[in-house]
Design an enzyme around this catalytic site. Structure first.
Site, short mmCIF file in Angstrom:
data_model
loop_
_atom_site.label_atom_id
_atom_site.label_comp_id
_atom_site.label_asym_id
_atom_site.label_seq_id
_atom_site.Cartn_x
_atom_site.Cartn_y
_atom_site.Cartn_z
N ASP A 1 35.99 5.86 25.71
CA ASP A 1 35.08 5.09 24.52
C ASP A 1 35.54 5.44 23.09
O ASP A 1 35.97 6.71 22.81
CB ASP A 1 33.49 5.54 24.82
CG ASP A 1 32.60 4.35 24.16
OD1 ASP A 1 33.26 3.31 23.64
OD2 ASP A 1 31.46 4.71 24.08
N GLY B 1 37.21 1.07 19.35
CA GLY B 1 36.79 -0.10 18.37
C GLY B 1 36.43 0.71 16.78
O GLY B 1 36.94 0.73 15.84
N ASN C 1 32.52 -5.88 30.59
CA ASN C 1 33.36 -6.21 29.41
C ASN C 1 34.13 -7.46 28.92
O ASN C 1 34.50 -7.86 28.07
CB ASN C 1 34.78 -5.33 29.42
CG ASN C 1 34.39 -3.75 28.96
OD1 ASN C 1 35.23 -2.71 29.62
ND2 ASN C 1 33.40 -3.32 28.52
N TRP C 2 33.75 -8.36 30.03
CA TRP C 2 34.15 -9.89 29.83
C TRP C 2 33.22 -10.58 28.77
O TRP C 2 33.60 -11.55 28.17
CB TRP C 2 33.94 -10.76 31.32
CG TRP C 2 34.78 -10.21 32.29
CD1 TRP C 2 34.19 -9.67 33.34
CD2 TRP C 2 36.16 -10.69 32.39
NE1 TRP C 2 35.19 -9.22 34.28
CE2 TRP C 2 36.58 -10.16 33.77
CE3 TRP C 2 37.03 -11.29 31.81
CZ2 TRP C 2 37.93 -10.21 34.30
CZ3 TRP C 2 38.43 -11.30 32.19
CH2 TRP C 2 38.81 -10.77 33.50
N ARG D 1 32.85 11.60 28.80
CA ARG D 1 32.81 10.40 28.09
C ARG D 1 33.25 10.73 26.69
O ARG D 1 32.88 11.63 26.25
CB ARG D 1 31.53 9.62 28.04
CG ARG D 1 31.37 8.50 27.49
CD ARG D 1 30.25 7.79 27.42
NE ARG D 1 30.46 6.45 26.75
CZ ARG D 1 29.82 5.21 27.29
NH1 ARG D 1 29.17 5.14 28.49
NH2 ARG D 1 29.89 4.21 26.52
N ARG E 1 40.05 -4.42 15.95
CA ARG E 1 39.62 -3.60 17.00
C ARG E 1 40.83 -3.19 18.23
O ARG E 1 41.12 -2.07 18.80
CB ARG E 1 38.35 -4.05 17.83
CG ARG E 1 37.23 -4.02 17.21
CD ARG E 1 36.15 -5.04 18.02
NE ARG E 1 36.16 -4.32 19.20
CZ ARG E 1 35.29 -3.43 19.54
NH1 ARG E 1 34.56 -2.44 18.48
NH2 ARG E 1 35.19 -2.90 20.96
C1 FPP Z 1 35.80 1.48 24.97
O1 FPP Z 1 36.08 1.52 23.73
C2 FPP Z 1 37.23 0.78 25.47
C3 FPP Z 1 37.40 -0.16 26.33
C4 FPP Z 1 36.52 -1.04 26.70
C5 FPP Z 1 38.76 -0.47 26.72
C6 FPP Z 1 39.55 0.96 27.11
C7 FPP Z 1 41.02 0.59 27.25
C8 FPP Z 1 42.00 1.44 26.87
C9 FPP Z 1 41.45 2.74 26.53
C10 FPP Z 1 43.29 1.22 27.04
C11 FPP Z 1 43.61 1.36 28.53
C12 FPP Z 1 45.02 1.41 28.88
C13 FPP Z 1 45.45 0.70 30.06
C14 FPP Z 1 46.75 1.30 30.41
C15 FPP Z 1 44.76 -0.21 30.67
P1 FPP Z 1 35.12 0.55 22.82
O2 FPP Z 1 36.13 -0.78 22.49
O3 FPP Z 1 33.93 0.04 23.24
O4 FPP Z 1 35.06 1.24 21.41
P2 FPP Z 1 33.73 1.39 20.33
O5 FPP Z 1 32.60 1.96 21.14
O6 FPP Z 1 34.02 2.18 19.35
O7 FPP Z 1 33.58 -0.19 19.90
#
Ligand code: FPP
Length: 256
Positions: free
Chosen positions: A32, A35, A80-81, A203, A45
Protein backbone atom coordinates in the site's frame (compact mmCIF):
# COMPACT_ATOMS: atom_id res chain seq x y z
CA UNK A 1 19.79 -10.71 22.92
CA UNK A 2 17.52 -8.36 20.99
CA UNK A 3 16.43 -4.85 21.81
CA UNK A 4 12.69 -4.48 22.30
CA UNK A 5 10.96 -3.64 19.02
CA UNK A 6 8.51 -0.76 18.98
CA UNK A 7 7.66 2.22 16.78
CA UNK A 8 10.21 4.47 18.49
CA UNK A 9 13.29 2.34 18.14
CA UNK A 10 12.60 0.38 14.99
CA UNK A 11 14.85 2.58 12.87
CA UNK A 12 17.77 1.73 15.10
CA UNK A 13 17.34 -2.05 15.12
CA UNK A 14 20.37 -3.89 13.86
CA UNK A 15 18.55 -6.01 11.30
CA UNK A 16 21.64 -8.11 10.68
CA UNK A 17 20.58 -9.78 13.92
CA UNK A 18 17.62 -11.57 12.35
CA UNK A 19 17.80 -15.28 12.97
CA UNK A 20 18.34 -17.28 9.81
CA UNK A 21 16.72 -20.34 11.31
CA UNK A 22 13.43 -18.54 12.00
CA UNK A 23 12.63 -16.90 8.68
CA UNK A 24 8.86 -16.92 8.05
CA UNK A 25 8.20 -19.54 5.40
CA UNK A 26 5.26 -17.70 3.85
CA UNK A 27 5.22 -13.90 3.80
CA UNK A 28 2.19 -12.07 2.42
CA UNK A 29 2.33 -8.35 1.69
CA UNK A 30 -0.37 -5.73 1.19
CA UNK A 31 1.63 -3.30 -0.93
CA UNK A 32 0.00 0.00 0.00
CA UNK A 33 1.01 3.63 -0.50
CA UNK A 34 1.95 3.87 -4.17
CA UNK A 35 -0.50 6.72 -4.74
CA UNK A 36 0.71 8.70 -1.72
CA UNK A 37 4.32 8.18 -2.76
CA UNK A 38 3.52 9.79 -6.12
CA UNK A 39 1.34 12.52 -4.61
CA UNK A 40 4.15 13.60 -2.29
CA UNK A 41 6.26 14.22 -5.41
CA UNK A 42 3.43 15.91 -7.35
CA UNK A 43 3.49 13.03 -9.81
CA UNK A 44 0.56 11.07 -11.25
CA UNK A 45 -0.53 8.06 -9.17
CA UNK A 46 0.61 5.63 -11.86
CA UNK A 47 4.22 6.75 -11.28
CA UNK A 48 3.84 5.32 -7.79
CA UNK A 49 2.63 2.01 -9.20
CA UNK A 50 5.60 1.87 -11.59
CA UNK A 51 7.98 2.53 -8.71
CA UNK A 52 6.05 -0.07 -6.70
CA UNK A 53 6.76 -2.58 -9.45
CA UNK A 54 10.48 -1.92 -9.05
CA UNK A 55 10.11 -2.53 -5.32
CA UNK A 56 8.47 -5.88 -6.13
CA UNK A 57 11.61 -6.84 -8.07
CA UNK A 58 13.92 -5.90 -5.20
CA UNK A 59 11.85 -7.54 -2.48
CA UNK A 60 11.38 -10.74 -4.48
CA UNK A 61 15.14 -11.21 -4.68
CA UNK A 62 15.63 -10.25 -1.02
CA UNK A 63 12.97 -12.70 0.15
CA UNK A 64 14.37 -15.45 -2.04
CA UNK A 65 17.88 -14.85 -0.69
CA UNK A 66 16.56 -15.00 2.88
CA UNK A 67 15.09 -18.45 2.26
CA UNK A 68 11.40 -17.51 2.20
CA UNK A 69 9.36 -20.33 0.60
CA UNK A 70 6.32 -18.35 -0.55
CA UNK A 71 5.94 -14.61 -1.11
CA UNK A 72 2.34 -13.61 -1.77
CA UNK A 73 1.79 -10.08 -3.06
CA UNK A 74 -1.60 -8.35 -3.22
CA UNK A 75 -1.28 -6.71 -6.63
CA UNK A 76 -4.94 -6.11 -7.54
CA UNK A 77 -8.07 -6.76 -5.50
CA UNK A 78 -11.57 -7.59 -6.70
CA UNK A 79 -12.46 -4.11 -5.37
CA UNK A 80 -9.73 -2.25 -7.30
CA UNK A 81 -11.93 -2.16 -10.44
CA UNK A 82 -13.65 0.84 -8.76
CA UNK A 83 -10.56 3.00 -9.48
CA UNK A 84 -10.44 5.40 -12.44
CA UNK A 85 -10.23 3.48 -15.72
CA UNK A 86 -6.82 4.96 -16.63
CA UNK A 87 -5.33 3.68 -13.37
CA UNK A 88 -6.95 0.24 -13.77
CA UNK A 89 -5.60 0.03 -17.31
CA UNK A 90 -2.11 0.94 -16.11
CA UNK A 91 -2.29 -1.72 -13.39
CA UNK A 92 -3.42 -4.32 -15.93
CA UNK A 93 -0.33 -3.60 -18.05
CA UNK A 94 2.07 -3.92 -15.10
CA UNK A 95 2.29 -7.74 -15.02
CA UNK A 96 3.36 -7.74 -18.68
CA UNK A 97 5.96 -5.00 -18.07
CA UNK A 98 7.17 -6.80 -14.97
CA UNK A 99 7.53 -10.25 -16.49
CA UNK A 100 8.96 -8.98 -19.81
CA UNK A 101 11.88 -7.45 -17.97
CA UNK A 102 12.20 -9.68 -14.93
CA UNK A 103 11.61 -13.33 -15.88
CA UNK A 104 15.33 -13.95 -16.64
CA UNK A 105 16.20 -12.74 -13.11
CA UNK A 106 13.44 -14.89 -11.64
CA UNK A 107 14.78 -17.95 -13.43
CA UNK A 108 18.32 -17.12 -12.30
CA UNK A 109 17.04 -16.93 -8.71
CA UNK A 110 15.10 -20.20 -9.22
CA UNK A 111 11.81 -18.40 -8.39
CA UNK A 112 8.56 -19.93 -9.60
CA UNK A 113 5.62 -17.66 -10.48
CA UNK A 114 2.08 -18.48 -9.40
CA UNK A 115 -1.02 -16.33 -9.69
CA UNK A 116 -4.19 -16.59 -7.62
CA UNK A 117 -7.43 -14.77 -8.25
CA UNK A 118 -10.15 -14.59 -10.86
CA UNK A 119 -7.69 -14.60 -13.76
CA UNK A 120 -10.28 -15.29 -16.46
CA UNK A 121 -11.83 -11.86 -15.76
CA UNK A 122 -8.57 -10.03 -16.59
CA UNK A 123 -7.91 -8.54 -20.03
CA UNK A 124 -6.48 -11.07 -22.50
CA UNK A 125 -3.07 -9.40 -22.61
CA UNK A 126 -2.76 -9.63 -18.80
CA UNK A 127 -3.80 -13.28 -18.81
CA UNK A 128 -1.30 -14.01 -21.55
CA UNK A 129 1.52 -12.29 -19.63
CA UNK A 130 0.87 -14.19 -16.41
CA UNK A 131 0.38 -17.54 -18.13
CA UNK A 132 3.66 -17.08 -20.00
CA UNK A 133 5.51 -16.21 -16.75
CA UNK A 134 4.02 -19.29 -15.06
CA UNK A 135 5.13 -21.47 -17.98
CA UNK A 136 8.59 -19.86 -18.21
CA UNK A 137 9.31 -20.47 -14.53
CA UNK A 138 7.50 -23.83 -14.22
CA UNK A 139 10.75 -25.75 -13.72
CA UNK A 140 12.04 -23.46 -10.94
CA UNK A 141 12.14 -25.15 -7.57
CA UNK A 142 12.93 -22.26 -5.22
CA UNK A 143 10.68 -19.60 -3.74
CA UNK A 144 7.14 -19.25 -5.07
CA UNK A 145 6.27 -15.69 -6.05
CA UNK A 146 2.50 -15.75 -5.72
CA UNK A 147 0.64 -12.75 -7.15
CA UNK A 148 -2.89 -12.11 -5.93
CA UNK A 149 -4.48 -10.57 -9.01
CA UNK A 150 -8.20 -9.80 -9.10
CA UNK A 151 -8.28 -11.54 -5.75
CA UNK A 152 -10.66 -11.05 -2.82
CA UNK A 153 -10.80 -13.10 0.36
CA UNK A 154 -14.58 -13.20 0.66
CA UNK A 155 -15.03 -14.10 -3.01
CA UNK A 156 -12.45 -16.86 -2.55
CA UNK A 157 -14.41 -18.29 0.39
CA UNK A 158 -17.68 -18.10 -1.58
CA UNK A 159 -16.04 -20.01 -4.45
CA UNK A 160 -14.72 -22.62 -2.00
CA UNK A 161 -18.19 -23.04 -0.47
CA UNK A 162 -19.67 -23.47 -3.95
CA UNK A 163 -17.11 -26.20 -4.76
CA UNK A 164 -17.88 -28.01 -1.52
CA UNK A 165 -21.65 -27.67 -1.99
CA UNK A 166 -21.29 -29.13 -5.48
CA UNK A 167 -19.50 -32.19 -4.04
CA UNK A 168 -22.25 -32.60 -1.45
CA UNK A 169 -24.98 -32.31 -4.06
CA UNK A 170 -23.20 -34.98 -6.15
CA UNK A 171 -23.10 -37.24 -3.06
CA UNK A 172 -19.29 -37.18 -3.17
CA UNK A 173 -19.15 -35.66 0.31
CA UNK A 174 -21.39 -35.73 3.38
CA UNK A 175 -22.01 -32.45 5.26
CA UNK A 176 -20.54 -33.91 8.47
CA UNK A 177 -17.37 -34.87 6.57
CA UNK A 178 -16.64 -31.19 5.84
CA UNK A 179 -13.56 -30.24 7.84
CA UNK A 180 -11.05 -27.41 7.97
CA UNK A 181 -8.96 -29.49 5.58
CA UNK A 182 -11.90 -29.62 3.13
CA UNK A 183 -11.98 -25.82 3.16
CA UNK A 184 -8.16 -25.49 2.95
CA UNK A 185 -8.06 -27.71 -0.07
CA UNK A 186 -10.84 -25.75 -1.80
CA UNK A 187 -9.12 -22.36 -1.48
CA UNK A 188 -6.81 -20.74 -4.03
CA UNK A 189 -3.82 -21.40 -1.76
CA UNK A 190 -4.40 -25.19 -1.69
CA UNK A 191 -1.44 -25.93 -3.96
CA UNK A 192 0.93 -23.96 -1.72
CA UNK A 193 0.63 -26.73 0.89
CA UNK A 194 2.38 -27.07 3.37
CA UNK A 195 2.86 -23.28 3.24
CA UNK A 196 -0.73 -22.27 2.41
CA UNK A 197 -1.07 -19.99 5.44
CA UNK A 198 1.18 -16.92 5.78
CA UNK A 199 3.38 -16.89 8.87
CA UNK A 200 3.82 -13.15 8.49
CA UNK A 201 1.47 -10.60 6.94
CA UNK A 202 2.95 -7.17 6.25
CA UNK A 203 1.00 -4.06 5.28
CA UNK A 204 2.86 -0.95 4.25
CA UNK A 205 1.93 2.76 4.36
CA UNK A 206 0.80 2.93 7.99
CA UNK A 207 -2.73 1.65 7.34
CA UNK A 208 -3.74 -1.08 9.75
CA UNK A 209 -6.40 -3.19 8.10
CA UNK A 210 -6.69 -6.43 6.13
CA UNK A 211 -8.70 -5.21 3.12
CA UNK A 212 -10.18 -8.59 2.21
CA UNK A 213 -6.82 -10.33 1.89
CA UNK A 214 -6.44 -14.06 2.70
CA UNK A 215 -9.20 -13.94 5.30
CA UNK A 216 -9.18 -17.65 6.10
CA UNK A 217 -5.44 -18.16 5.79
CA UNK A 218 -4.32 -15.41 8.21
CA UNK A 219 -6.09 -16.94 11.23
CA UNK A 220 -2.73 -17.33 13.03
CA UNK A 221 -0.46 -15.06 10.98
CA UNK A 222 1.66 -12.48 12.74
CA UNK A 223 0.68 -9.01 11.52
CA UNK A 224 3.32 -6.31 11.03
CA UNK A 225 2.37 -2.82 9.90
CA UNK A 226 5.14 -0.71 8.40
CA UNK A 227 4.94 3.05 8.02
CA UNK A 228 6.94 2.95 4.80
CA UNK A 229 5.09 3.59 1.56
CA UNK A 230 5.48 0.56 -0.73
CA UNK A 231 7.84 2.26 -3.24
CA UNK A 232 10.15 3.09 -0.29
CA UNK A 233 10.03 -0.44 1.15
CA UNK A 234 13.53 -1.90 1.07
CA UNK A 235 15.55 -4.96 1.92
CA UNK A 236 16.22 -3.34 5.32
CA UNK A 237 12.49 -2.76 5.92
CA UNK A 238 11.78 -6.39 5.06
CA UNK A 239 14.43 -7.52 7.53
CA UNK A 240 12.97 -5.19 10.14
CA UNK A 241 9.53 -6.77 9.64
CA UNK A 242 11.08 -10.24 9.97
CA UNK A 243 12.89 -9.07 13.09
CA UNK A 244 9.55 -7.99 14.59
CA UNK A 245 8.07 -11.36 13.63
CA UNK A 246 10.92 -13.12 15.41
CA UNK A 247 10.13 -11.26 18.64
CA UNK A 248 6.61 -12.68 18.69
CA UNK A 249 5.62 -15.70 20.72
CA UNK A 250 3.43 -17.76 18.37
CA UNK A 251 1.09 -19.91 20.38
CA UNK A 252 -1.64 -20.93 17.87
CA UNK A 253 -4.15 -20.80 20.72
CA UNK A 254 -2.05 -23.00 23.00
CA UNK A 255 0.45 -22.19 25.74
CA UNK A 256 4.20 -21.76 25.35
C1 FPP B 1 -2.03 0.15 -3.33
O1 FPP B 1 -1.53 1.44 -3.27
C2 FPP B 1 -1.43 -0.54 -4.45
C3 FPP B 1 -2.11 -1.14 -5.45
C4 FPP B 1 -3.58 -1.22 -5.52
C5 FPP B 1 -1.40 -1.75 -6.56
C6 FPP B 1 -0.22 -2.53 -6.15
C7 FPP B 1 0.59 -2.83 -7.33
C8 FPP B 1 1.94 -2.78 -7.35
C9 FPP B 1 2.76 -2.47 -6.17
C10 FPP B 1 2.69 -3.12 -8.54
C11 FPP B 1 2.46 -4.56 -8.80
C12 FPP B 1 3.40 -5.11 -9.68
C13 FPP B 1 3.16 -6.18 -10.44
C14 FPP B 1 4.31 -6.82 -11.05
C15 FPP B 1 1.83 -6.70 -10.75
P1 FPP B 1 -2.53 2.67 -3.45
O2 FPP B 1 -2.57 3.01 -4.89
O3 FPP B 1 -3.84 2.33 -2.85
O4 FPP B 1 -1.79 3.78 -2.64
P2 FPP B 1 -2.48 4.96 -1.81
O5 FPP B 1 -3.23 4.31 -0.68
O6 FPP B 1 -1.31 5.76 -1.36
O7 FPP B 1 -3.37 5.71 -2.75
Amino acid sequence: MFSKSNKEDKNTIDTTQILNDNIPKHIAIIMDGNGRWAQKRHLPRITGHREGMNTVKKITISASNLGVKVLTLYAFSTENWKRPSGEVSFLMHLPGDFFDTFVPDLIKANVKVKVMGYIDQLPDFTQKAVKKAIADTAKCTGMILNFALNYGGRAEIVTAVQKIAEKVSQNDLKPDEISEETVNSSLMTADLKPFSDPDLLIRTSGEERISNFLLWQIAYSELVFSDQLWPDFSDTTLKDCIYQYQQRNRRFGGLK
